[in-house]
Design a protein around this motif. Structure first.
Motif, mmCIF file in Angstrom:
data_model
loop_
_atom_site.group_PDB
_atom_site.id
_atom_site.type_symbol
_atom_site.label_atom_id
_atom_site.label_comp_id
_atom_site.label_asym_id
_atom_site.label_seq_id
_atom_site.Cartn_x
_atom_site.Cartn_y
_atom_site.Cartn_z
ATOM 1 N N GLN A 90 7.643 8.913 -21.925
ATOM 2 C CA GLN A 90 8.086 7.873 -21.674
ATOM 3 C C GLN A 90 8.207 7.221 -20.253
ATOM 4 O OE1 GLN A 90 12.247 7.463 -23.219
ATOM 5 N NE2 GLN A 90 12.248 5.211 -22.700
ATOM 6 N N LYS A 91 8.685 7.997 -19.517
ATOM 7 C CA LYS A 91 8.327 7.500 -17.848
ATOM 8 C C LYS A 91 7.092 7.158 -17.585
ATOM 9 C CE LYS A 91 12.378 10.013 -16.112
ATOM 10 N NZ LYS A 91 13.100 10.832 -15.429
ATOM 11 N N TRP A 92 6.030 7.951 -18.061
ATOM 12 C CA TRP A 92 4.656 7.704 -17.634
ATOM 13 C C TRP A 92 4.152 6.345 -18.285
ATOM 14 C CZ3 TRP A 92 0.613 9.300 -15.106
ATOM 15 C CH2 TRP A 92 -0.644 8.743 -15.336
ATOM 16 N N GLN A 93 4.471 6.157 -19.400
ATOM 17 C CA GLN A 93 4.354 4.854 -20.040
ATOM 18 C C GLN A 93 4.836 3.634 -19.278
ATOM 19 O OE1 GLN A 93 2.009 3.972 -22.514
ATOM 20 N NE2 GLN A 93 1.707 6.284 -22.456
ATOM 21 N N GLU A 94 6.136 3.806 -19.022
ATOM 22 C CA GLU A 94 6.937 2.778 -18.206
ATOM 23 C C GLU A 94 6.384 2.588 -16.830
ATOM 24 O OE1 GLU A 94 11.019 3.668 -18.048
ATOM 25 O OE2 GLU A 94 11.149 3.717 -20.190
ATOM 26 N N HIS A 95 5.922 3.497 -16.140
ATOM 27 C CA HIS A 95 5.330 3.380 -14.848
ATOM 28 C C HIS A 95 4.077 3.655 -14.456
ATOM 29 C CE1 HIS A 95 9.869 3.147 -13.751
ATOM 30 N NE2 HIS A 95 9.994 4.127 -14.579
ATOM 31 N N CYS A 96 3.247 4.382 -15.356
ATOM 32 C CA CYS A 96 1.966 4.799 -14.751
ATOM 33 C C CYS A 96 0.841 4.290 -15.551
ATOM 34 C CB CYS A 96 2.072 6.403 -14.691
ATOM 35 S SG CYS A 96 3.359 7.031 -13.721
ATOM 36 N N ALA A 97 1.182 3.904 -16.902
ATOM 37 C CA ALA A 97 0.041 3.673 -17.704
ATOM 38 C C ALA A 97 -0.971 2.488 -17.360
ATOM 39 C CB ALA A 97 0.567 3.136 -19.317
ATOM 40 N N ASP A 98 -0.410 1.702 -16.420
ATOM 41 C CA ASP A 98 -1.275 0.574 -15.825
ATOM 42 C C ASP A 98 -1.970 0.798 -14.626
ATOM 43 O OD1 ASP A 98 -0.275 -1.233 -18.064
ATOM 44 O OD2 ASP A 98 1.406 -1.801 -16.793
ATOM 45 N N LEU A 99 -1.803 2.027 -14.028
ATOM 46 C CA LEU A 99 -2.367 2.432 -12.947
ATOM 47 C C LEU A 99 -3.993 3.178 -13.078
ATOM 48 C CD1 LEU A 99 0.477 4.154 -10.863
ATOM 49 C CD2 LEU A 99 -0.261 1.881 -10.668
ATOM 50 N N ASN B 137 0.719 -1.235 0.057
ATOM 51 C CA ASN B 137 -0.055 -0.080 -0.078
ATOM 52 C C ASN B 137 0.946 1.052 0.071
ATOM 53 O OD1 ASN B 137 -2.442 -1.442 -0.026
ATOM 54 N ND2 ASN B 137 -2.634 -1.347 2.007
ATOM 55 N N LYS B 138 1.957 1.138 0.612
ATOM 56 C CA LYS B 138 2.906 2.424 0.870
ATOM 57 C C LYS B 138 3.530 2.574 -0.323
ATOM 58 C CE LYS B 138 6.504 4.243 3.327
ATOM 59 N NZ LYS B 138 7.848 4.030 4.563
ATOM 60 N N GLN B 139 3.940 1.439 -1.259
ATOM 61 C CA GLN B 139 4.550 1.623 -2.158
ATOM 62 C C GLN B 139 3.490 2.237 -3.577
ATOM 63 O OE1 GLN B 139 7.841 1.514 -3.183
ATOM 64 N NE2 GLN B 139 7.641 1.704 -5.331
ATOM 65 N N LYS B 140 2.306 1.676 -3.504
ATOM 66 C CA LYS B 140 1.459 2.298 -4.118
ATOM 67 C C LYS B 140 0.892 3.507 -4.169
ATOM 68 C CE LYS B 140 -3.213 0.462 -5.962
ATOM 69 N NZ LYS B 140 -4.396 -0.276 -5.801
ATOM 70 N N LYS B 141 0.917 4.091 -2.985
ATOM 71 C CA LYS B 141 0.463 5.428 -2.651
ATOM 72 C C LYS B 141 1.856 6.330 -3.319
ATOM 73 C CE LYS B 141 -0.565 8.447 1.060
ATOM 74 N NZ LYS B 141 -0.994 8.595 2.604
ATOM 75 N N LYS B 142 3.259 5.801 -3.131
ATOM 76 C CA LYS B 142 4.284 6.614 -3.345
ATOM 77 C C LYS B 142 4.225 6.611 -5.041
ATOM 78 C CE LYS B 142 9.399 6.224 -2.985
ATOM 79 N NZ LYS B 142 10.554 5.574 -2.457
ATOM 80 N N MET B 143 3.982 5.405 -5.668
ATOM 81 C CA MET B 143 3.882 5.665 -7.100
ATOM 82 C C MET B 143 2.891 6.392 -7.781
ATOM 83 S SD MET B 143 5.174 4.327 -9.719
ATOM 84 C CE MET B 143 6.448 3.243 -9.346
#
Length: 151
Positions: free
Chosen positions: A142-151, A90-96
């Motif tokens: 590119q960073k958005w696609q790598e880390h955030c597109a699936d959220l 949960n902490k990691q998800k909030k950080k992301m």
């Protein structure tokens, strides 16, 4: 988990002296339940037999009780470890989520066409060129696609 509860009840019933009545009943879906409180339904009282004249627990029942306690402690430790893992997730998800929110804001700034300023070695303002702005915007996307597109 229900299997564990059933096993615990059986261990306790088999190893503890009969001090209270244990009720057994079957629900509408065919599951058998045990409890020390009457469910108010057609429940039968399970008789726990204790050897006559035996006031103390036998060594085998004491071992069984110790095993039950050990099992319960292990189960609690397992639950505590799982709760800790869930808290970390949960902490990691909030950080992301926070990171992705900042990325989205940066992308929005670049998309709106604002003049972007940076400081040079002398501490003076320099405006980014259109190509530099597009390059920076591309990096953020590119960073958005790598880390955030699936959220």
């Amino acid at each position: 988990m229900n299997k564990f509860v059933g096993l615990i009840i059986i261990f306790v019933c088999a190893s503890a002296p009969a001090v209270a009545e244990i009720y057994k009943w079957t629900d509408d879906s065919g599951r058998v339940h045990f409890s020390d409180k009457s469910p108010g339904k057609t429940a039968e009282v399970v008789e726990l037999k204790q050897e006559e004249g035996s006031k103390q627990e036998s060594p085998s029942s004491q071992n069984s009780l110790e095993n039950t306690h050990r099992f319960l402690r292990a189960l609690e430790e397992e639950k505590a470890v799982e709760r800790e893992k869930q808290a970390k997730r949960n902490k990691q998800k909030k950080k992301m989520a926070s990171y992705c929110s900042r990325l989205k804001k940066e992308i929005t700034i670049y998309e709106k066409g604002y003049a972007i300023v940076r400081y040079n070695d002398k501490g003076e303002h320099e405006y980014l060129t259109d190509q530099e702005i597009e390059r920076q915007k591309g990096k953020f996307e590119q960073k958005w696609q790598e880390h955030c597109a699936d959220l």
